[in-house]
Design a protein around this motif. Structure first.
Motif, PDB file in Angstrom:
ATOM      1  N   VAL A 131       0.852  -1.186   0.000  1.00 41.50           N
ATOM      2  CA  VAL A 131       0.000   0.000   0.000  1.00 41.50           C
ATOM      3  C   VAL A 131       0.881   1.227   0.000  1.00 41.50           C
ATOM      4  O   VAL A 131       1.762   1.357   0.842  1.00 41.50           O
ATOM      5  CB  VAL A 131      -0.902   0.037   1.249  1.00 41.50           C
ATOM      6  CG1 VAL A 131      -1.774   1.295   1.224  1.00 41.50           C
ATOM      7  CG2 VAL A 131      -1.767  -1.202   1.328  1.00 41.50           C
TER       8      VAL A 131
ATOM      9  N   SER B  93      -7.856  -2.183  -6.985  1.00 37.86           N
ATOM     10  CA  SER B  93      -6.419  -2.387  -6.899  1.00 37.86           C
ATOM     11  C   SER B  93      -5.973  -3.378  -7.962  1.00 37.86           C
ATOM     12  O   SER B  93      -6.780  -3.891  -8.736  1.00 37.86           O
ATOM     13  CB  SER B  93      -6.038  -2.844  -5.493  1.00 37.86           C
ATOM     14  OG  SER B  93      -6.929  -3.830  -5.050  1.00 37.86           O
ATOM     15  N   HIS B  94      -4.670  -3.623  -8.002  1.00 36.83           N
ATOM     16  CA  HIS B  94      -4.116  -4.431  -9.085  1.00 36.83           C
ATOM     17  C   HIS B  94      -3.222  -5.550  -8.581  1.00 36.83           C
ATOM     18  O   HIS B  94      -2.614  -5.450  -7.526  1.00 36.83           O
ATOM     19  CB  HIS B  94      -3.337  -3.533 -10.050  1.00 36.83           C
ATOM     20  CG  HIS B  94      -4.198  -2.522 -10.734  1.00 36.83           C
ATOM     21  ND1 HIS B  94      -4.329  -1.228 -10.270  1.00 36.83           N
ATOM     22  CD2 HIS B  94      -5.010  -2.619 -11.819  1.00 36.83           C
ATOM     23  CE1 HIS B  94      -5.173  -0.567 -11.053  1.00 36.83           C
ATOM     24  NE2 HIS B  94      -5.607  -1.379 -11.999  1.00 36.83           N
ATOM     25  N   GLU B 130      -2.597   3.783  -3.324  1.00 39.11           N
ATOM     26  CA  GLU B 130      -2.467   2.718  -4.322  1.00 39.11           C
ATOM     27  C   GLU B 130      -2.196   1.392  -3.624  1.00 39.11           C
ATOM     28  O   GLU B 130      -1.294   1.301  -2.792  1.00 39.11           O
ATOM     29  CB  GLU B 130      -1.319   3.076  -5.272  1.00 39.11           C
ATOM     30  CG  GLU B 130      -1.204   2.158  -6.466  1.00 39.11           C
ATOM     31  CD  GLU B 130      -0.088   2.593  -7.420  1.00 39.11           C
ATOM     32  OE1 GLU B 130      -0.137   3.728  -7.932  1.00 39.11           O
ATOM     33  OE2 GLU B 130       0.846   1.799  -7.623  1.00 39.11           O
ATOM     34  N   VAL B 131      -2.964   0.402  -3.972  1.00 43.01           N
ATOM     35  CA  VAL B 131      -2.763  -0.925  -3.405  1.00 43.01           C
ATOM     36  C   VAL B 131      -2.367  -1.870  -4.521  1.00 43.01           C
ATOM     37  O   VAL B 131      -3.056  -1.967  -5.538  1.00 43.01           O
ATOM     38  CB  VAL B 131      -4.046  -1.463  -2.742  1.00 43.01           C
ATOM     39  CG1 VAL B 131      -3.797  -2.846  -2.171  1.00 43.01           C
ATOM     40  CG2 VAL B 131      -4.525  -0.507  -1.670  1.00 43.01           C
ATOM     41  N   ARG B 132      -1.245  -2.551  -4.344  1.00 46.20           N
ATOM     42  CA  ARG B 132      -0.828  -3.507  -5.359  1.00 46.20           C
ATOM     43  C   ARG B 132      -0.512  -4.841  -4.713  1.00 46.20           C
ATOM     44  O   ARG B 132       0.188  -4.899  -3.693  1.00 46.20           O
ATOM     45  CB  ARG B 132       0.392  -3.005  -6.115  1.00 46.20           C
ATOM     46  CG  ARG B 132       0.617  -3.792  -7.416  1.00 46.20           C
ATOM     47  CD  ARG B 132       1.944  -3.497  -8.041  1.00 46.20           C
ATOM     48  NE  ARG B 132       3.007  -3.888  -7.174  1.00 46.20           N
ATOM     49  CZ  ARG B 132       3.837  -3.067  -6.579  1.00 46.20           C
ATOM     50  NH1 ARG B 132       3.748  -1.775  -6.766  1.00 46.20           N
ATOM     51  NH2 ARG B 132       4.774  -3.535  -5.789  1.00 46.20           N
TER      52      ARG B 132
END
Lengths: 142, 142
Positions: A131, B93-94, B130-132
DNA sequence: AATTTTAATGCAAATTTTTTGCATTAAAAG
DNA sequence: CTTTTAATGCAAAAAATTTGCATTAAAATT
Protein backbone atom coordinates in the motif's frame (compact mmCIF):
# COMPACT_ATOMS: atom_id res chain seq x y z
CA UNK A 1 17.88 3.35 14.15
CA UNK A 2 17.00 -0.10 15.26
CA UNK A 3 18.32 -1.34 18.59
CA UNK A 4 16.75 -4.73 18.30
CA UNK A 5 18.18 -6.03 15.08
CA UNK A 6 21.48 -7.81 14.98
CA UNK A 7 22.30 -7.46 11.31
CA UNK A 8 25.06 -10.00 11.38
CA UNK A 9 22.82 -12.74 12.66
CA UNK A 10 19.99 -11.61 10.41
CA UNK A 11 22.27 -12.43 7.51
CA UNK A 12 23.56 -15.66 8.98
CA UNK A 13 20.11 -16.90 9.85
CA UNK A 14 19.34 -16.72 6.15
CA UNK A 15 22.47 -18.65 5.27
CA UNK A 16 24.21 -15.59 3.89
CA UNK A 17 27.84 -14.77 4.51
CA UNK A 18 28.05 -11.56 6.53
CA UNK A 19 30.56 -9.75 4.35
CA UNK A 20 31.66 -6.23 5.16
CA UNK A 21 29.67 -4.86 2.22
CA UNK A 22 26.50 -6.75 3.01
CA UNK A 23 26.66 -5.57 6.59
CA UNK A 24 27.20 -1.97 5.53
CA UNK A 25 24.25 -2.03 3.15
CA UNK A 26 22.00 -3.68 5.68
CA UNK A 27 23.04 -1.28 8.42
CA UNK A 28 22.35 1.75 6.26
CA UNK A 29 18.90 0.42 5.46
CA UNK A 30 18.15 -0.68 9.00
CA UNK A 31 19.42 2.42 10.75
CA UNK A 32 17.34 4.71 8.60
CA UNK A 33 13.80 5.52 9.63
CA UNK A 34 12.49 5.61 6.07
CA UNK A 35 13.22 3.62 2.91
CA UNK A 36 16.11 4.64 0.67
CA UNK A 37 16.90 4.24 -3.01
CA UNK A 38 19.80 2.10 -4.22
CA UNK A 39 21.55 5.34 -5.12
CA UNK A 40 21.09 6.75 -1.62
CA UNK A 41 22.40 3.56 -0.09
CA UNK A 42 25.40 3.52 -2.41
CA UNK A 43 26.30 7.11 -1.58
CA UNK A 44 25.99 6.50 2.13
CA UNK A 45 28.05 3.32 2.24
CA UNK A 46 30.64 4.84 -0.06
CA UNK A 47 31.35 7.61 2.42
CA UNK A 48 32.98 5.18 4.82
CA UNK A 49 34.19 2.30 2.72
CA UNK A 50 35.01 1.64 -0.90
CA UNK A 51 32.17 -0.13 -2.68
CA UNK A 52 30.96 -0.40 -6.21
CA UNK A 53 27.48 0.66 -7.25
CA UNK A 54 26.87 -2.71 -8.89
CA UNK A 55 27.76 -4.47 -5.69
CA UNK A 56 25.08 -2.49 -3.93
CA UNK A 57 22.50 -3.59 -6.51
CA UNK A 58 23.60 -7.17 -6.17
CA UNK A 59 23.50 -7.10 -2.39
CA UNK A 60 20.04 -5.55 -2.51
CA UNK A 61 18.87 -8.37 -4.79
CA UNK A 62 20.19 -10.96 -2.39
CA UNK A 63 18.65 -9.27 0.64
CA UNK A 64 15.29 -8.97 -1.09
CA UNK A 65 15.42 -12.58 -2.31
CA UNK A 66 16.01 -13.74 1.24
CA UNK A 67 13.22 -11.63 2.64
CA UNK A 68 15.48 -9.50 4.82
CA UNK A 69 14.77 -6.33 2.92
CA UNK A 70 11.65 -5.15 1.10
CA UNK A 71 11.78 -3.57 -2.33
CA UNK A 72 9.21 -0.83 -2.31
CA UNK A 73 7.93 0.79 -5.46
CA UNK A 74 7.44 4.51 -5.45
CA UNK A 75 5.39 6.79 -7.59
CA UNK A 76 8.74 7.70 -9.14
CA UNK A 77 11.37 5.88 -11.14
CA UNK A 78 13.57 4.13 -8.63
CA UNK A 79 12.84 1.43 -6.13
CA UNK A 80 13.29 2.13 -2.47
CA UNK A 81 14.49 -0.35 0.10
CA UNK A 82 13.51 -0.85 3.71
CA UNK A 83 13.81 -3.58 6.33
CA UNK A 84 11.26 -6.29 5.73
CA UNK A 85 8.72 -6.81 8.49
CA UNK A 86 10.00 -9.12 11.21
CA UNK A 87 9.38 -9.69 14.90
CA UNK A 88 10.62 -6.18 15.68
CA UNK A 89 9.05 -4.40 12.73
CA UNK A 90 5.42 -4.83 11.93
CA UNK A 91 4.21 -4.45 8.35
CA UNK A 92 3.25 -0.91 7.44
CA UNK A 93 2.58 1.19 4.38
CA UNK A 94 4.45 4.15 2.98
CA UNK A 95 3.91 7.70 1.94
CA UNK A 96 5.67 9.01 -1.15
CA UNK A 97 6.07 12.74 -1.70
CA UNK A 98 5.97 13.41 -5.42
CA UNK A 99 7.67 16.72 -4.94
CA UNK A 100 10.83 15.83 -3.02
CA UNK A 101 10.79 12.08 -3.58
CA UNK A 102 11.10 11.17 0.05
CA UNK A 103 9.31 8.13 1.38
CA UNK A 104 8.01 7.88 4.90
CA UNK A 105 6.76 4.96 6.89
CA UNK A 106 3.17 5.26 8.01
CA UNK A 107 1.89 4.20 11.36
CA UNK A 108 0.35 0.74 10.84
CA UNK A 109 -2.73 1.75 12.80
CA UNK A 110 -3.57 4.71 10.60
CA UNK A 111 -4.34 2.56 7.58
CA UNK A 112 -5.83 -0.91 7.40
CA UNK A 113 -6.13 -3.34 4.54
CA UNK A 114 -8.34 -6.39 4.49
CA UNK A 115 -7.23 -8.88 1.86
CA UNK A 116 -8.81 -11.96 3.37
CA UNK A 117 -11.43 -12.43 0.70
CA UNK A 118 -8.83 -11.98 -2.00
CA UNK A 119 -6.51 -14.51 -0.40
CA UNK A 120 -9.31 -17.05 -0.34
CA UNK A 121 -10.44 -16.56 -3.90
CA UNK A 122 -7.37 -15.54 -5.91
CA UNK A 123 -6.30 -18.25 -8.37
CA UNK A 124 -2.57 -17.44 -8.25
CA UNK A 125 0.03 -17.05 -5.55
CA UNK A 126 0.03 -13.90 -3.44
CA UNK A 127 3.39 -12.84 -2.04
CA UNK A 128 2.74 -9.36 -0.79
CA UNK A 129 0.22 -6.58 -0.58
CA UNK A 130 1.81 -3.19 -0.93
CA UNK A 131 0.00 0.00 0.00
CA UNK A 132 1.45 3.31 -1.00
CA UNK A 133 0.02 6.73 -0.31
CA UNK A 134 1.06 9.43 -2.77
CA UNK A 135 0.89 13.15 -2.25
CA UNK A 136 2.87 16.13 -1.03
CA UNK A 137 4.63 15.99 2.31
CA UNK A 138 4.23 18.67 4.94
CA UNK A 139 7.61 20.24 4.15
CA UNK A 140 6.92 20.59 0.45
CA UNK A 141 3.37 21.82 0.86
CA UNK A 142 4.41 25.22 2.21
CA UNK B 1 -13.63 -3.02 -23.72
CA UNK B 2 -15.65 -0.22 -22.29
CA UNK B 3 -19.01 0.52 -23.84
CA UNK B 4 -19.77 3.41 -21.60
CA UNK B 5 -16.85 5.72 -22.21
CA UNK B 6 -16.88 8.22 -24.99
CA UNK B 7 -13.19 8.90 -25.27
CA UNK B 8 -13.60 11.95 -27.43
CA UNK B 9 -15.76 13.71 -24.91
CA UNK B 10 -13.60 12.48 -22.05
CA UNK B 11 -10.78 14.46 -23.62
CA UNK B 12 -12.89 17.49 -24.45
CA UNK B 13 -14.40 17.66 -20.98
CA UNK B 14 -10.85 18.12 -19.70
CA UNK B 15 -10.18 20.87 -22.19
CA UNK B 16 -7.87 18.70 -24.28
CA UNK B 17 -7.90 18.66 -28.05
CA UNK B 18 -9.01 15.21 -29.23
CA UNK B 19 -6.20 14.58 -31.64
CA UNK B 20 -5.95 11.34 -33.57
CA UNK B 21 -2.99 10.23 -31.45
CA UNK B 22 -4.56 11.08 -28.12
CA UNK B 23 -7.68 9.22 -29.10
CA UNK B 24 -5.68 6.18 -30.18
CA UNK B 25 -3.73 6.07 -26.95
CA UNK B 26 -6.82 6.53 -24.83
CA UNK B 27 -8.73 3.89 -26.77
CA UNK B 28 -5.96 1.35 -26.38
CA UNK B 29 -5.90 1.97 -22.64
CA UNK B 30 -9.68 2.04 -22.26
CA UNK B 31 -10.43 -0.97 -24.41
CA UNK B 32 -7.99 -3.15 -22.51
CA UNK B 33 -9.15 -4.99 -19.45
CA UNK B 34 -5.85 -4.58 -17.64
CA UNK B 35 -3.23 -1.82 -17.41
CA UNK B 36 -0.51 -1.60 -20.04
CA UNK B 37 3.00 -0.20 -20.13
CA UNK B 38 3.94 2.77 -22.30
CA UNK B 39 5.82 0.31 -24.50
CA UNK B 40 2.76 -1.91 -24.90
CA UNK B 41 0.62 1.08 -25.76
CA UNK B 42 3.16 2.34 -28.28
CA UNK B 43 3.38 -1.02 -30.03
CA UNK B 44 -0.39 -1.36 -30.19
CA UNK B 45 -1.09 2.11 -31.54
CA UNK B 46 1.78 1.79 -34.00
CA UNK B 47 0.17 -1.21 -35.64
CA UNK B 48 -2.58 0.93 -37.09
CA UNK B 49 -1.16 4.41 -37.34
CA UNK B 50 2.24 6.05 -37.43
CA UNK B 51 3.20 7.44 -34.06
CA UNK B 52 6.41 8.21 -32.24
CA UNK B 53 7.31 6.63 -28.94
CA UNK B 54 7.95 10.05 -27.41
CA UNK B 55 4.51 11.20 -28.42
CA UNK B 56 3.05 8.29 -26.50
CA UNK B 57 4.97 9.31 -23.38
CA UNK B 58 3.84 12.88 -23.77
CA UNK B 59 0.23 11.93 -24.29
CA UNK B 60 0.37 9.68 -21.24
CA UNK B 61 1.71 12.58 -19.18
CA UNK B 62 -1.12 14.80 -20.31
CA UNK B 63 -3.76 12.16 -19.66
CA UNK B 64 -2.37 11.47 -16.19
CA UNK B 65 -2.11 15.19 -15.39
CA UNK B 66 -5.76 15.62 -16.30
CA UNK B 67 -6.87 12.66 -14.25
CA UNK B 68 -8.18 10.68 -17.22
CA UNK B 69 -5.60 7.94 -16.87
CA UNK B 70 -3.90 6.50 -13.81
CA UNK B 71 -0.17 5.81 -13.69
CA UNK B 72 0.23 2.60 -11.77
CA UNK B 73 3.52 1.45 -10.36
CA UNK B 74 4.39 -2.19 -10.68
CA UNK B 75 6.78 -4.44 -8.87
CA UNK B 76 8.89 -4.11 -12.03
CA UNK B 77 10.65 -1.29 -13.79
CA UNK B 78 8.03 0.33 -15.99
CA UNK B 79 4.88 2.17 -15.14
CA UNK B 80 1.57 0.82 -16.30
CA UNK B 81 -1.41 2.86 -17.36
CA UNK B 82 -5.12 2.29 -16.90
CA UNK B 83 -8.30 4.35 -17.05
CA UNK B 84 -8.69 6.46 -13.93
CA UNK B 85 -11.74 5.71 -11.83
CA UNK B 86 -14.82 7.59 -13.03
CA UNK B 87 -18.56 7.15 -12.92
CA UNK B 88 -18.29 3.94 -14.94
CA UNK B 89 -15.17 2.55 -13.32
CA UNK B 90 -14.90 2.30 -9.60
CA UNK B 91 -11.49 2.44 -7.93
CA UNK B 92 -9.81 -0.93 -7.59
CA UNK B 93 -6.42 -2.39 -6.90
CA UNK B 94 -4.12 -4.43 -9.09
CA UNK B 95 -2.27 -7.68 -9.15
CA UNK B 96 1.22 -7.80 -10.62
CA UNK B 97 2.74 -11.09 -11.69
CA UNK B 98 6.45 -10.93 -11.14
CA UNK B 99 7.03 -13.75 -13.56
CA UNK B 100 5.29 -12.57 -16.72
CA UNK B 101 4.87 -8.93 -15.78
CA UNK B 102 1.17 -8.81 -16.50
CA UNK B 103 -1.06 -6.66 -14.34
CA UNK B 104 -4.65 -7.53 -13.61
CA UNK B 105 -7.43 -5.50 -12.12
CA UNK B 106 -8.81 -6.90 -8.90
CA UNK B 107 -12.43 -6.94 -7.97
CA UNK B 108 -12.96 -3.94 -5.68
CA UNK B 109 -14.94 -6.07 -3.24
CA UNK B 110 -12.16 -8.58 -2.71
CA UNK B 111 -9.88 -6.08 -1.01
CA UNK B 112 -10.72 -3.13 1.16
CA UNK B 113 -8.60 -0.29 2.47
CA UNK B 114 -9.56 2.05 5.24
CA UNK B 115 -7.53 5.24 5.14
CA UNK B 116 -9.91 7.43 7.10
CA UNK B 117 -7.74 7.78 10.16
CA UNK B 118 -4.74 8.60 8.00
CA UNK B 119 -6.66 11.21 6.06
CA UNK B 120 -7.65 12.90 9.31
CA UNK B 121 -4.23 12.91 10.87
CA UNK B 122 -1.71 13.16 8.03
CA UNK B 123 0.11 16.50 8.01
CA UNK B 124 0.62 16.64 4.21
CA UNK B 125 -1.61 16.35 1.18
CA UNK B 126 -2.88 12.93 0.14
CA UNK B 127 -3.60 12.47 -3.55
CA UNK B 128 -4.00 8.76 -3.90
CA UNK B 129 -3.80 5.47 -2.11
CA UNK B 130 -2.47 2.72 -4.32
CA UNK B 131 -2.76 -0.92 -3.40
CA UNK B 132 -0.83 -3.51 -5.36
CA UNK B 133 -0.78 -7.23 -4.82
CA UNK B 134 2.37 -8.98 -6.00
CA UNK B 135 2.80 -12.65 -6.71
CA UNK B 136 2.61 -15.24 -9.46
CA UNK B 137 -0.47 -15.43 -11.68
CA UNK B 138 -2.35 -18.63 -12.28
CA UNK B 139 -0.83 -19.10 -15.74
CA UNK B 140 2.74 -18.78 -14.54
CA UNK B 141 2.26 -20.91 -11.45
CA UNK B 142 1.95 -24.15 -13.41
C1' DA C 1 50.27 -25.54 3.88
C1' DA C 2 49.12 -25.71 -0.95
C1' DT C 3 45.46 -26.29 -4.07
C1' DT C 4 40.94 -26.35 -5.72
C1' DT C 5 36.35 -24.61 -5.52
C1' DT C 6 33.04 -21.37 -4.50
C1' DA C 7 31.45 -16.83 -3.22
C1' DA C 8 31.84 -11.86 -3.44
C1' DT C 9 33.26 -7.90 -5.73
C1' DG C 10 34.81 -4.66 -9.37
C1' DC C 11 34.78 -2.52 -13.86
C1' DA C 12 33.09 -1.52 -18.35
C1' DA C 13 29.52 -1.74 -21.18
C1' DA C 14 24.76 -2.71 -22.37
C1' DT C 15 19.76 -2.42 -21.58
C1' DT C 16 15.46 -0.51 -20.43
C1' DT C 17 12.53 3.13 -19.61
C1' DT C 18 11.81 7.79 -19.65
C1' DT C 19 12.98 12.69 -20.54
C1' DT C 20 14.81 16.81 -23.02
C1' DG C 21 15.84 20.02 -26.68
C1' DC C 22 14.94 21.61 -30.78
C1' DA C 23 12.88 21.46 -35.41
C1' DT C 24 8.63 20.74 -38.05
C1' DT C 25 3.89 20.28 -39.05
C1' DA C 26 -0.93 20.97 -38.12
C1' DA C 27 -4.63 23.43 -36.07
C1' DA C 28 -6.76 27.53 -34.20
C1' DA C 29 -7.17 32.42 -33.80
C1' DG C 30 -6.84 36.84 -35.52
C1' DC D 1 -3.93 34.92 -45.23
C1' DT D 2 -0.98 35.56 -41.54
C1' DT D 3 0.22 34.92 -36.79
C1' DT D 4 0.11 32.22 -32.76
C1' DT D 5 -0.38 28.13 -30.32
C1' DA D 6 -0.62 23.19 -29.91
C1' DA D 7 0.88 18.66 -31.25
C1' DT D 8 4.24 15.74 -33.07
C1' DG D 9 8.74 13.85 -34.64
C1' DC D 10 13.59 12.85 -34.33
C1' DA D 11 17.97 12.48 -32.18
C1' DA D 12 20.20 12.44 -28.22
C1' DA D 13 20.61 12.41 -23.20
C1' DA D 14 19.58 10.85 -18.68
C1' DA D 15 18.47 7.74 -14.91
C1' DA D 16 18.19 3.32 -12.97
C1' DT D 17 19.35 -1.15 -13.42
C1' DT D 18 21.44 -5.32 -15.43
C1' DT D 19 24.96 -8.25 -17.73
C1' DG D 20 29.34 -10.33 -18.86
C1' DC D 21 33.57 -11.20 -17.69
C1' DA D 22 37.79 -10.61 -14.95
C1' DT D 23 39.68 -10.46 -10.28
C1' DT D 24 40.03 -11.02 -5.46
C1' DA D 25 38.80 -13.12 -1.17
C1' DA D 26 37.05 -16.84 1.51
C1' DA D 27 36.04 -21.67 2.31
C1' DA D 28 36.76 -26.39 1.50
C1' DT D 29 39.67 -30.19 0.13
C1' DT D 30 43.69 -32.59 -0.51
Amino acid sequence: MCHHCDYKSLLEQSGLGASENRLSVLEVIGNNSYPLSAGDIFKTVERHSAINRVTVYRILDVLVDHGIVDRISTGGRAFYYGLAPNSHHQPHSHFYCKHCGQMDCLNPESLSVDANLLKKTFPGRIDKVEVRVDGICKNCIK
